[in-house]
Enzyme design. Sequence first.
Site, PDB file in Angstrom:
ATOM      1  N   ARG A 295      56.807  59.544  66.953  1.00 23.35           N
ATOM      2  CA  ARG A 295      55.958  58.871  67.951  1.00 23.35           C
ATOM      3  C   ARG A 295      56.797  58.626  69.195  1.00 23.35           C
ATOM      4  O   ARG A 295      57.960  58.223  69.095  1.00 23.35           O
ATOM      5  CB  ARG A 295      55.435  57.537  67.411  1.00 23.35           C
ATOM      6  CG  ARG A 295      54.749  56.700  68.485  1.00 23.35           C
ATOM      7  CD  ARG A 295      54.053  55.498  67.935  1.00 23.35           C
ATOM      8  NE  ARG A 295      52.872  55.882  67.174  1.00 23.35           N
ATOM      9  CZ  ARG A 295      52.003  55.007  66.673  1.00 23.35           C
ATOM     10  NH1 ARG A 295      52.177  53.712  66.864  1.00 23.35           N
ATOM     11  NH2 ARG A 295      50.949  55.411  66.005  1.00 23.35           N
TER      12      ARG A 295
ATOM     13  N   LYS B 242      71.692  55.408  74.259  1.00 26.63           N
ATOM     14  CA  LYS B 242      72.922  55.824  74.956  1.00 26.63           C
ATOM     15  C   LYS B 242      72.649  56.989  75.892  1.00 26.63           C
ATOM     16  O   LYS B 242      73.558  57.569  76.460  1.00 26.63           O
ATOM     17  CB  LYS B 242      73.977  56.252  73.931  1.00 26.63           C
ATOM     18  CG  LYS B 242      74.352  55.191  72.926  1.00 26.63           C
ATOM     19  CD  LYS B 242      75.338  55.795  71.926  1.00 26.63           C
ATOM     20  CE  LYS B 242      75.313  55.065  70.606  1.00 26.63           C
ATOM     21  NZ  LYS B 242      75.925  55.875  69.530  1.00 26.63           N
TER      22      LYS B 242
ATOM     23  N   ARG C 272      51.108  50.947  60.813  1.00 29.53           N
ATOM     24  CA  ARG C 272      50.387  51.838  59.907  1.00 29.53           C
ATOM     25  C   ARG C 272      50.941  53.257  59.868  1.00 29.53           C
ATOM     26  O   ARG C 272      51.170  53.814  58.788  1.00 29.53           O
ATOM     27  CB  ARG C 272      48.899  51.938  60.309  1.00 29.53           C
ATOM     28  CG  ARG C 272      48.051  50.834  59.788  1.00 29.53           C
ATOM     29  CD  ARG C 272      46.994  50.508  60.801  1.00 29.53           C
ATOM     30  NE  ARG C 272      47.642  49.945  61.963  1.00 29.53           N
ATOM     31  CZ  ARG C 272      47.916  48.645  62.084  1.00 29.53           C
ATOM     32  NH1 ARG C 272      47.532  47.814  61.175  1.00 29.53           N
ATOM     33  NH2 ARG C 272      48.568  48.185  63.138  1.00 29.53           N
ATOM     34  N   THR C 273      51.136  53.864  61.025  1.00 27.76           N
ATOM     35  CA  THR C 273      51.476  55.289  61.015  1.00 27.76           C
ATOM     36  C   THR C 273      52.834  55.513  60.357  1.00 27.76           C
ATOM     37  O   THR C 273      52.984  56.353  59.462  1.00 27.76           O
ATOM     38  CB  THR C 273      51.448  55.846  62.454  1.00 27.76           C
ATOM     39  OG1 THR C 273      50.233  55.431  63.068  1.00 27.76           O
ATOM     40  CG2 THR C 273      51.535  57.350  62.466  1.00 27.76           C
TER      41      THR C 273
ATOM     42  N   HIS D 283      46.675  61.630  68.985  1.00 27.97           N
ATOM     43  CA  HIS D 283      47.155  60.998  67.738  1.00 27.97           C
ATOM     44  C   HIS D 283      46.469  61.745  66.583  1.00 27.97           C
ATOM     45  O   HIS D 283      45.565  61.238  65.937  1.00 27.97           O
ATOM     46  CB  HIS D 283      46.774  59.516  67.757  1.00 27.97           C
ATOM     47  CG  HIS D 283      47.464  58.679  66.728  1.00 27.97           C
ATOM     48  ND1 HIS D 283      48.163  59.204  65.655  1.00 27.97           N
ATOM     49  CD2 HIS D 283      47.558  57.323  66.605  1.00 27.97           C
ATOM     50  CE1 HIS D 283      48.647  58.200  64.935  1.00 27.97           C
ATOM     51  NE2 HIS D 283      48.299  57.056  65.481  1.00 27.97           N
TER      52      HIS D 283
HETATM   53  N1   CP Z   1      46.594  53.291  64.102  1.00 25.42           N
HETATM   54  C1   CP Z   1      47.888  53.253  64.438  1.00 25.42           C
HETATM   55  O1   CP Z   1      48.424  54.192  65.016  1.00 25.42           O
HETATM   56  O2   CP Z   1      48.532  52.090  64.106  1.00 25.42           O
HETATM   57  P1   CP Z   1      50.059  51.788  64.346  1.00 25.42           P
HETATM   58  O3   CP Z   1      50.274  51.724  65.838  1.00 25.42           O
HETATM   59  O4   CP Z   1      50.334  50.493  63.666  1.00 25.42           O
HETATM   60  O5   CP Z   1      50.841  52.935  63.764  1.00 25.42           O
END
Ligand code: CP
Length: 304
Positions: free
Chosen positions: A101, A80, A51-52, A129
């Site tokens: 991320r 590396k 999603r993100t 998040h």
């Molecule tokens: N909600 C969320 O962060 O989903 P993903 O891990 O799929 O990005």
Amino acid sequence: MRNLIDIKELTIEEIEELIKVAQDIINNREKYSHKCDGKKLATLFFEPSTRTRLSFEAAMMELGGNVLGFSAASSSSTAKGESVSDTIRTVGCYADIIAMRHPKEGAPLVAAQKSVVPIINAGDGGHNHPTQTLTDLLTIKSEKKRLDNLTIGLCGDLKFGRTVHSLITAMSRYKNIRFILISPKELEIPEYLKKEVLEKNNIKWCETRDIEEYMGELDILYMTRVQRERFFNEEDYLRLKDYYILNKEKLEKAKEDLCIMHPLPRVNEISTDVDDDRRACYFKQVEYGKYIRMALILKLLEVE
Ligand code: CP
């Protein structure tokens, strides 16, 4: 230049403005379709995501911009031995904004200190998040028409669940919020959140092991996954993974206008028989995620 590393960096007024822009985008998609012509977003995902990452990419494309990036550390020069700082300085030569991320808590903050373009924290370990929280706030505002006077049940992995940590931090700034924290003993929210956020802001909260105990009082039920990737010990994960499974029966005493949320991905914690319940908001939540990220990209790129 602004980054977004922690939801606390945005004032309540800025969040209101982002929500307003996201709602305007929902109603006037065409108006925004060339706002980022010629701009590039890099998505640097050192940890898995559906999603993100994809919502950031879809958001930039819907704004007329382009995207580049990688979806696993193994397909970048991290494999590396390249440092986060060097990766960020490099990507800053190619992109106007970066969503990142990383499994290490604090990595996006380190990146922001080295970056020449805005950095968005798209999730750092078990820490924060913020863009999931913006998604959650847009969902709550759109579904409940308010961000105050809410009883919010948070259920599952409250210890490592970064979405929960950011949401508690954000919602603690609104009036008359009460949290019901539903988790096994081993997965209670960290002490720092109890002391520095809940107690400091005089928030009403209580803990329970029983998902049904307060069901009839909840306006929001925020379910979360027990995250295998955060456990050091497989045995503990196996013991706790199915601790809570929300199904139709457990919702018997729930309010008619309860909003059931989940940041997803789901494993077993919400039975699929709940998906057709009109109170299930988790797939709408996914869609809201794209619109609020469009609003955030516009803000950080200072696009009118
Ligand atoms: N909600 C969320 O962060 O989903 P993903 O891990 O799929 O990005």
